[in-house]
Design a protein around this motif. Structure first.
Motif, PDB file in Angstrom:
ATOM      1  N   ARG A  97       0.851  -1.195   0.000  1.00  0.00           N
ATOM      2  CA  ARG A  97       0.000   0.000   0.000  1.00  0.00           C
ATOM      3  C   ARG A  97       0.885   1.242   0.000  1.00  0.00           C
ATOM      4  O   ARG A  97       2.025   1.230   0.500  1.00  0.00           O
ATOM      5  CB  ARG A  97      -0.933   0.017   1.204  1.00  0.00           C
ATOM      6  CG  ARG A  97      -0.245   0.097   2.548  1.00  0.00           C
ATOM      7  CD  ARG A  97      -1.246  -0.031   3.689  1.00  0.00           C
ATOM      8  NE  ARG A  97      -0.583  -0.019   4.986  1.00  0.00           N
ATOM      9  CZ  ARG A  97      -0.282   1.068   5.666  1.00  0.00           C
ATOM     10  NH1 ARG A  97      -0.593   2.266   5.166  1.00  0.00           N
ATOM     11  NH2 ARG A  97       0.322   0.997   6.844  1.00  0.00           N
ATOM     12  N   VAL A  98       0.365   2.311  -0.600  1.00  0.00           N
ATOM     13  CA  VAL A  98       1.056   3.587  -0.645  1.00  0.00           C
ATOM     14  C   VAL A  98       0.820   4.321   0.667  1.00  0.00           C
ATOM     15  O   VAL A  98      -0.328   4.467   1.117  1.00  0.00           O
ATOM     16  CB  VAL A  98       0.562   4.438  -1.827  1.00  0.00           C
ATOM     17  CG1 VAL A  98       1.232   5.815  -1.817  1.00  0.00           C
ATOM     18  CG2 VAL A  98       0.819   3.731  -3.144  1.00  0.00           C
ATOM     19  N   HIS A 102       2.691   7.447   1.343  1.00  0.00           N
ATOM     20  CA  HIS A 102       2.801   8.850   0.913  1.00  0.00           C
ATOM     21  C   HIS A 102       3.553   8.849  -0.416  1.00  0.00           C
ATOM     22  O   HIS A 102       3.884   7.787  -0.951  1.00  0.00           O
ATOM     23  CB  HIS A 102       3.492   9.725   1.969  1.00  0.00           C
ATOM     24  CG  HIS A 102       4.814   9.207   2.420  1.00  0.00           C
ATOM     25  ND1 HIS A 102       5.993   9.446   1.757  1.00  0.00           N
ATOM     26  CD2 HIS A 102       5.149   8.443   3.495  1.00  0.00           C
ATOM     27  CE1 HIS A 102       6.995   8.876   2.380  1.00  0.00           C
ATOM     28  NE2 HIS A 102       6.516   8.248   3.447  1.00  0.00           N
ATOM     29  N   ALA A 103       3.832  10.018  -0.942  1.00  0.00           N
ATOM     30  CA  ALA A 103       4.388  10.118  -2.298  1.00  0.00           C
ATOM     31  C   ALA A 103       5.674   9.328  -2.474  1.00  0.00           C
ATOM     32  O   ALA A 103       5.928   8.771  -3.538  1.00  0.00           O
ATOM     33  CB  ALA A 103       4.626  11.583  -2.658  1.00  0.00           C
ATOM     34  N   ASP A 104       6.492   9.288  -1.424  1.00  0.00           N
ATOM     35  CA  ASP A 104       7.759   8.564  -1.506  1.00  0.00           C
ATOM     36  C   ASP A 104       7.791   7.380  -0.543  1.00  0.00           C
ATOM     37  O   ASP A 104       8.861   6.990  -0.064  1.00  0.00           O
ATOM     38  CB  ASP A 104       8.941   9.505  -1.209  1.00  0.00           C
ATOM     39  CG  ASP A 104       9.155  10.519  -2.317  1.00  0.00           C
ATOM     40  OD1 ASP A 104       8.839  10.184  -3.474  1.00  0.00           O
ATOM     41  OD2 ASP A 104       9.620  11.626  -2.021  1.00  0.00           O
ATOM     42  N   GLY A 105       6.640   6.824  -0.272  1.00  0.00           N
ATOM     43  CA  GLY A 105       6.611   5.720   0.672  1.00  0.00           C
ATOM     44  C   GLY A 105       5.615   4.637   0.291  1.00  0.00           C
ATOM     45  O   GLY A 105       4.488   4.924  -0.110  1.00  0.00           O
ATOM     46  N   VAL A 106       6.061   3.398   0.377  1.00  0.00           N
ATOM     47  CA  VAL A 106       5.222   2.229   0.146  1.00  0.00           C
ATOM     48  C   VAL A 106       5.573   1.210   1.222  1.00  0.00           C
ATOM     49  O   VAL A 106       6.747   1.062   1.584  1.00  0.00           O
ATOM     50  CB  VAL A 106       5.460   1.611  -1.253  1.00  0.00           C
ATOM     51  CG1 VAL A 106       4.683   0.303  -1.422  1.00  0.00           C
ATOM     52  CG2 VAL A 106       5.086   2.603  -2.345  1.00  0.00           C
ATOM     53  N   THR A 107       4.584   0.534   1.742  1.00  0.00           N
ATOM     54  CA  THR A 107       4.846  -0.583   2.651  1.00  0.00           C
ATOM     55  C   THR A 107       4.360  -1.856   1.989  1.00  0.00           C
ATOM     56  O   THR A 107       3.392  -1.852   1.222  1.00  0.00           O
ATOM     57  CB  THR A 107       4.138  -0.402   4.003  1.00  0.00           C
ATOM     58  OG1 THR A 107       2.716  -0.359   3.802  1.00  0.00           O
ATOM     59  CG2 THR A 107       4.588   0.871   4.693  1.00  0.00           C
ATOM     60  N   ALA A 108       5.039  -2.954   2.288  1.00  0.00           N
ATOM     61  CA  ALA A 108       4.704  -4.242   1.696  1.00  0.00           C
ATOM     62  C   ALA A 108       4.802  -5.325   2.748  1.00  0.00           C
ATOM     63  O   ALA A 108       5.514  -5.187   3.750  1.00  0.00           O
ATOM     64  CB  ALA A 108       5.646  -4.551   0.528  1.00  0.00           C
TER      65      ALA A 108
END
Length: 314
Positions: free
Chosen positions: A272-273, A275-281
């Motif tokens: 999931r996104v 923020h603009a420069d962040g994704v978690t998996a």
């Protein structure tokens, strides 16, 4: 534009190191006018410049290669020192003495400029010059000639912002006219006809004024990383799994957070996104997440139940 006249003169003869290339070619061309385009094979240029070497393609491949793009059996598709992506770096073993190969010119655009100036000095005509080589194409069988050097020529036309007769904006905005001239010339030259040059008449609109050499054919080469096919299909998998920092370039610039999340989802990985420069998996498949992230210009920033991902700084 309209009629296009292309002819390849006979009687040029074998070109050897130290030959005055302009003199040799002009001796076979009776009619040369302002606005013509003189097209000459890279092999003729290379021979005159002393680029014939003893040995095989394999002997010289490493020195002409900046990186391997794809490999299928004995075939090596590489990005060569000129930035061109070609089989065997463009090293040729045809139309040369057995046991020898011909390397591409050191600087094809410079060679084109020098030939253009020599022709102008001897015939007092303003021509464009194209230096050609044969190359394969992705998705297509067979080969065609392309421009690897050019001088005094618009190498790509721009149709940006123009519309057709129905009011539709043109989708193709930059026809690579230098490549089109190269392939047209090759039709007249043939591969076995011993005609290393051709004259194309009818596109004087592409020829630049005297003293203006233009961008050269190097302008047609996409920078490494800007091409959608920087690695072969198999090689891309291997490079992404290995994850070496030096291999990032051909994958291109980091994608957006949304595009990375979509790619992870396509690979069956929860993400999931944030923020603009962040994704978690999902960290349960950390190796798979890392591989997908690497291929998209991102990296794992810390390990936990949920992996935090961030784009790699240039």
């Amino acid at each position: 534009m309209g009629d296009l006249h292309v002819w390849a003169p006979e009687g040029v003869g074998e070109i050897t190191e130290g030959d005055d290339l302009a003199a040799v070619l002009l001796a076979a061309i009776d009619d040369l006018r302002d606005g013509d385009v003189l097209v000459v094979t890279s092999k003729a240029v290379s021979k005159a410049e002393g680029r014939v070497r003893p040995g095989t393609r394999d002997d010289w491949l490493a020195g002409e290669t900046t990186r391997l793009v794809a490999r299928r059996g004995p075939t090596r598709i590489v990005r060569n020192r000129l930035g061109l992506t070609m089989a065997a770096a463009g090293i040729d073993n045809s139309n040369v003495e057995a046991g020898s190969v011909v390397l591409l010119p050191e600087d094809p655009d410079r060679s084109a400029r020098e030939l253009r100036e020599a022709v102008a000095g001897r015939r007092d005509v303003n021509v464009g010059v194209v230096v050609t080589d044969t190359a394969g194409r992705a998705w297509r069988d067979g080969q065609t000639d392309i421009a690897i050097g050019a001088a005094g020529l618009v190498v790509a036309e721009s149709f940006a912002g123009r519309v057709d007769a129905h009011g539709n904006e043109l989708a193709v905005t930059a026809p690579a006219v230098a490549d089109e001239l190269a392939s047209a010339a090759e039709l007249a030259q043939g591969k076995l006809g011993g005609r290393p040059c051709a004259v194309v008449r009818g596109r004087a609109d592409l020829v630049l004024p005297t003293g203006e050499h233009g961008t050269g054919a190097a302008a047609l080469i996409r920078p490494d990383g800007a091409d959608l096919f920087g690695w072969g299909a198999r090689e891309a998998v291997i490079r992404a799994v290995a994850g070496a920092a030096a291999d990032r370039g051909p994958f291109g610039s980091p994608v957006s957070a949304e595009e990375l999340a979509d790619a992870l989802h396509d690979a069956g990985l929860a993400a999931r996104v944030t923020h603009a420069d962040g994704v978690t998996a999902d960290g349960s498949r950390a190796d798979a997440v890392r591989i997908v992230a690497f291929a998209h210009g991102w990296e794992v920033d810390g390990s936990d139940t949920d992996l935090r991902l961030r784009p790699v700084s240039p």
